[in-house]
Design an enzyme around this catalytic site. Structure first.
Site, PDB file in Angstrom:
ATOM      1  N   ARG A  64      -5.592   2.999 -15.873  1.00 22.40           N
ATOM      2  CA  ARG A  64      -5.663   3.859 -14.762  1.00 22.40           C
ATOM      3  C   ARG A  64      -6.261   5.192 -14.782  1.00 22.40           C
ATOM      4  NH1 ARG A  64      -1.908   5.240 -12.195  1.00 22.40           N
ATOM      5  NH2 ARG A  64      -2.889   4.700 -10.007  1.00 22.40           N
TER       6      ARG A  64
ATOM      7  N   GLY B  74       0.715  -1.091  -0.071  1.00 23.60           N
ATOM      8  CA  GLY B  74       0.032  -0.103   0.091  1.00 23.60           C
ATOM      9  C   GLY B  74       0.685   1.406   0.165  1.00 23.60           C
TER      10      GLY B  74
ATOM     11  N   TYR C  12       0.128  -1.865 -12.304  1.00 21.26           N
ATOM     12  CA  TYR C  12      -1.350  -1.839 -12.567  1.00 21.26           C
ATOM     13  C   TYR C  12      -1.617  -1.435 -13.858  1.00 21.26           C
ATOM     14  CZ  TYR C  12      -1.586  -2.704  -7.616  1.00 21.26           C
ATOM     15  OH  TYR C  12      -1.340  -3.467  -6.444  1.00 21.26           O
TER      16      TYR C  12
ATOM     17  N   GLY D  68       3.517  -3.658  -3.701  1.00 20.40           N
ATOM     18  CA  GLY D  68       3.335  -3.929  -5.202  1.00 20.40           C
ATOM     19  C   GLY D  68       3.699  -2.508  -6.016  1.00 20.40           C
ATOM     20  N   ARG D  69       2.950  -1.869  -5.838  1.00 22.35           N
ATOM     21  CA  ARG D  69       3.127  -0.600  -6.527  1.00 22.35           C
ATOM     22  C   ARG D  69       4.300   0.052  -6.407  1.00 22.35           C
ATOM     23  NH1 ARG D  69      -1.256   2.731  -8.040  1.00 22.35           N
ATOM     24  NH2 ARG D  69      -2.365   1.699  -6.655  1.00 22.35           N
TER      25      ARG D  69
ATOM     26  N   TYR E 128      -9.351   5.015 -12.436  1.00 22.10           N
ATOM     27  CA  TYR E 128      -9.268   5.733 -11.262  1.00 22.10           C
ATOM     28  C   TYR E 128      -8.909   7.341 -11.237  1.00 22.10           C
ATOM     29  CZ  TYR E 128      -7.658   0.988 -10.179  1.00 22.10           C
ATOM     30  OH  TYR E 128      -7.533  -0.294 -10.128  1.00 22.10           O
TER      31      TYR E 128
ATOM     32  N   GLU F  97       3.866  -6.642   1.824  1.00 18.60           N
ATOM     33  CA  GLU F  97       3.424  -7.246   0.532  1.00 18.60           C
ATOM     34  C   GLU F  97       3.507  -5.772  -0.464  1.00 18.60           C
ATOM     35  OE1 GLU F  97      -0.649  -8.437   1.415  1.00 18.60           O
ATOM     36  OE2 GLU F  97       0.208 -10.291   2.209  1.00 18.60           O
TER      37      GLU F  97
ATOM     38  N   CYS G 246     -13.228   3.793 -28.933  1.00 15.23           N
ATOM     39  CA  CYS G 246     -14.419   4.714 -29.276  1.00 15.23           C
ATOM     40  C   CYS G 246     -15.203   4.808 -27.897  1.00 15.23           C
ATOM     41  CB  CYS G 246     -15.315   3.705 -30.212  1.00 15.23           C
ATOM     42  SG  CYS G 246     -14.551   3.385 -31.680  1.00 15.23           S
ATOM     43  N   GLU G 247     -14.690   5.707 -27.170  1.00 17.37           N
ATOM     44  CA  GLU G 247     -15.263   6.205 -25.900  1.00 17.37           C
ATOM     45  C   GLU G 247     -14.457   7.342 -25.354  1.00 17.37           C
ATOM     46  OE1 GLU G 247     -15.467   3.802 -22.231  1.00 17.37           O
ATOM     47  OE2 GLU G 247     -15.430   2.161 -23.381  1.00 17.37           O
TER      48      GLU G 247
HETATM   49  C1  LIG Z   1      -3.176  -5.238  -3.764  1.00 16.87           C
HETATM   50  C2  LIG Z   1      -2.642  -5.592  -2.521  1.00 16.87           C
HETATM   51  C3  LIG Z   1      -1.080  -5.597  -2.090  1.00 16.87           C
HETATM   52  C4  LIG Z   1      -0.308  -4.275  -2.800  1.00 16.87           C
HETATM   53  O1  LIG Z   1      -0.722  -3.153  -2.698  1.00 16.87           O
HETATM   54  P1  LIG Z   1       0.256  -2.141  -3.306  1.00 16.87           P
HETATM   55  O2  LIG Z   1      -0.629  -0.807  -3.226  1.00 16.87           O
HETATM   56  O3  LIG Z   1       0.550  -2.379  -4.819  1.00 16.87           O
HETATM   57  O4  LIG Z   1       1.347  -1.882  -2.452  1.00 16.87           O
HETATM   58  C5  LIG Z   1      -0.693  -5.949  -1.094  1.00 16.87           C
HETATM   59  N1  LIG Z   1      -1.433  -7.077  -0.411  1.00 16.87           N
HETATM   60  C6  LIG Z   1      -2.758  -7.218  -0.803  1.00 16.87           C
HETATM   61  C7  LIG Z   1      -3.476  -8.329  -0.023  1.00 16.87           C
HETATM   62  C8  LIG Z   1      -3.386  -6.561  -1.676  1.00 16.87           C
HETATM   63  O5  LIG Z   1      -4.591  -6.736  -2.336  1.00 16.87           O
END
Ligand SMILES: *Cc1c(COP(=O)(O)O)cnc(C)c1O
Length: 421
Positions: free
Chosen positions: A314, A239, A375, A277-278, A318, A275, A346-347
């Protein structure tokens, strides 16, 4: 920080000219930097140094196997949310004991696949799911390691579609019911309760929501221990946000986030999992596109580019901002002019940016969407029968196509026409 810089008037990905890749693979395409991926993973790993920990890359952000293997070789585990992701991580060479399985709707089939081939833990999101994991584990004659995802009812202060830690969100069990649900889990013979999981949302730009959530997790750890549970692992989710523009306030750094984790949870002696990701993939990728037409509208000029919302959703989904730059570096003092930057779909939702200041561009010029690594490719589709675009990985002065562009025949031949037609 990333490794996409201008050099001698042209945008480079590490030591490779973006225009050179475009000439080789055609546009549009995604390009990722190995050095940036590794740097971001290392920032998290270093931020938790001195604590027993595992950084599990949330592979839903960017799941190409070349990216997974790059990170796994540096020591990353993986956070997966589907059987497909699980299998992809295994195919990339990630051992089961470094894979955590998250997600609100794991099916019995998915649970069986992971338990059969090896899993570090399931992050359980509901009581019915707990029962299914228990049943599958008993059927296979194994014990499933689990944490339970608690919903701490904390406002992540992020976009509503990616906030997950409020009580109205579908994720986890309410923290107020944790005691009861943990007692139920402990009574199921196919489960071994090892810890607590929490994930409050994505693109968080402040530490405060994390602090509030982790304080609640610390309290809960003590409480559950006093109730007899051997809580020894805390999965803190992902997150942490990234800067999508170079002008706004920068989100907290991984080192500050790591310090917060140590301060709020260090005294518990638990193994820590995160965890992200982004933050690992987001600024490690660009989307490269080519200007098809410059169209003068009423009071505004449009850049119609060959990337579209199906390639990068995105902005449409978002209201996300991506910095967009010309691949040919504008000379100092170049006059900028505003364009609406749009794709061919086409939107009207297929709009990447409105009234964005760019140097004067013409048909055939290349542009780069920054911060497109997370993403981006993973959320792309073939809407309008537009082929999924290639992914390219750069490492120093080398580059490789890590997902080729499919041919039209490949796409069209996937359909089957019933006999009666
Ligand atoms: C999406 C997600 C993440 C990763 O979130 P980021 O904002 O990309 O760091 C980690 N854990 C869970 C359970 C998620 O659903």
């Amino acid at each position: 920080m990333d490794h996409f810089l201008y050099r001698d008037g042209a945008l480079f990905a590490e030591d490779v000219s973006v225009a050179e890749i475009a000439a080789a693979v055609g546009t549009p395409f995604y390009v990722y930097s190995t050095a940036t991926l590794l740097r971001h993973f290392q920032l998290f790993d270093d931020a938790l140094a001195g604590t027993d920990h595992l950084v599990c890359y949330a592979m839903k952000a960017a799941s190409n196997q070349a990216i997974l293997r790059t990170l796994a070789q540096a020591g990353a585990g993986m956070d997966v949310v589907s059987e497909g992701e699980y299998r992809r991580a295994r195919a990339a060479g990630v051992p089961g004991e470094k894979i955590v399985f998250s997600g609100v709707g794991k099916t019995a089939r998915e649970i069986r696949a992971a338990l059969t081939d090896g899993i570090r833990q399931f992050n359980v999101e509901s009581e019915p799911e707990m029962d299914v994991i228990n049943a599958v584990a008993l059927d296979l004659g194994v014990v499933a390691p689990i944490t339970i995802r608690v919903n701490p009812d904390v406002d992540a202060k992020t976009h509503a579609k990616i906030a997950t830690g409020k009580s109205e969100n579908k994720f986890g069990i309410p923290i107020s019911r944790a005691s009861e649900v943990y007692a139920r889990a402990a009574a199921l013979p196919g489960l071994e309760v090892i810890g607590i999981d929490v994930h409050i949302g994505s693109q968080l730009t402040e530490l405060e929501p994390f602090r509030l959530a982790y304080e609640k997790v610390a309290e809960l750890t003590e409480q559950l221990r006093s109730e007899g549970h051997n809580i020894r692992r805390l999965d803190l989710g992902g997150g942490l946000g990234i800067p999508y523009t170079r002008s706004n306030d920068a989100p907290p750094l991984p080192v500050e986030y790591g310090q917060l984790i140590k301060d709020s949870l260090g005294h518990l002696g638990c193994e820590i999992e995160i965890e992200p990701g982004r933050l690992i993939a987001g600024n490690a990728g660009l989307l490269i596109s080519d200007v098809i037409y410059v169209k003068s509208g009423e009071g505004r000029d449009f850049l119609i580019v060959d990337a579209a919302m199906n390639d990068l959703i995105r902005p449409a989904m978002y209201e996300a901002h991506h910095d967009i730059v010309a691949v040919k570096e504008p000379a100092p003092g170049t006059e900028m002019q505003p364009y609406d930057i749009v794709g061919p779909v086409c939107e009207s939702g297929d709009t990447f940016a409105k009234q964005r200041n760019m140097p004067r561009l013409k048909s055939g010029d290349l542009i780069a969407f920054r911060s497109a690594g997370a993403y981006g490719a993973v959320m792309s589709s073939e809407y309008n029968t537009r082929p999924l675009i290639p992914e390219v990985l750069v490492n120093g002065d080398q580059f490789a196509v890590i997902r080729p562009r499919p041919t039209f025949d490949e796409i069209i031949n996937r359909d089957t026409i019933p006999e009666w037609l």
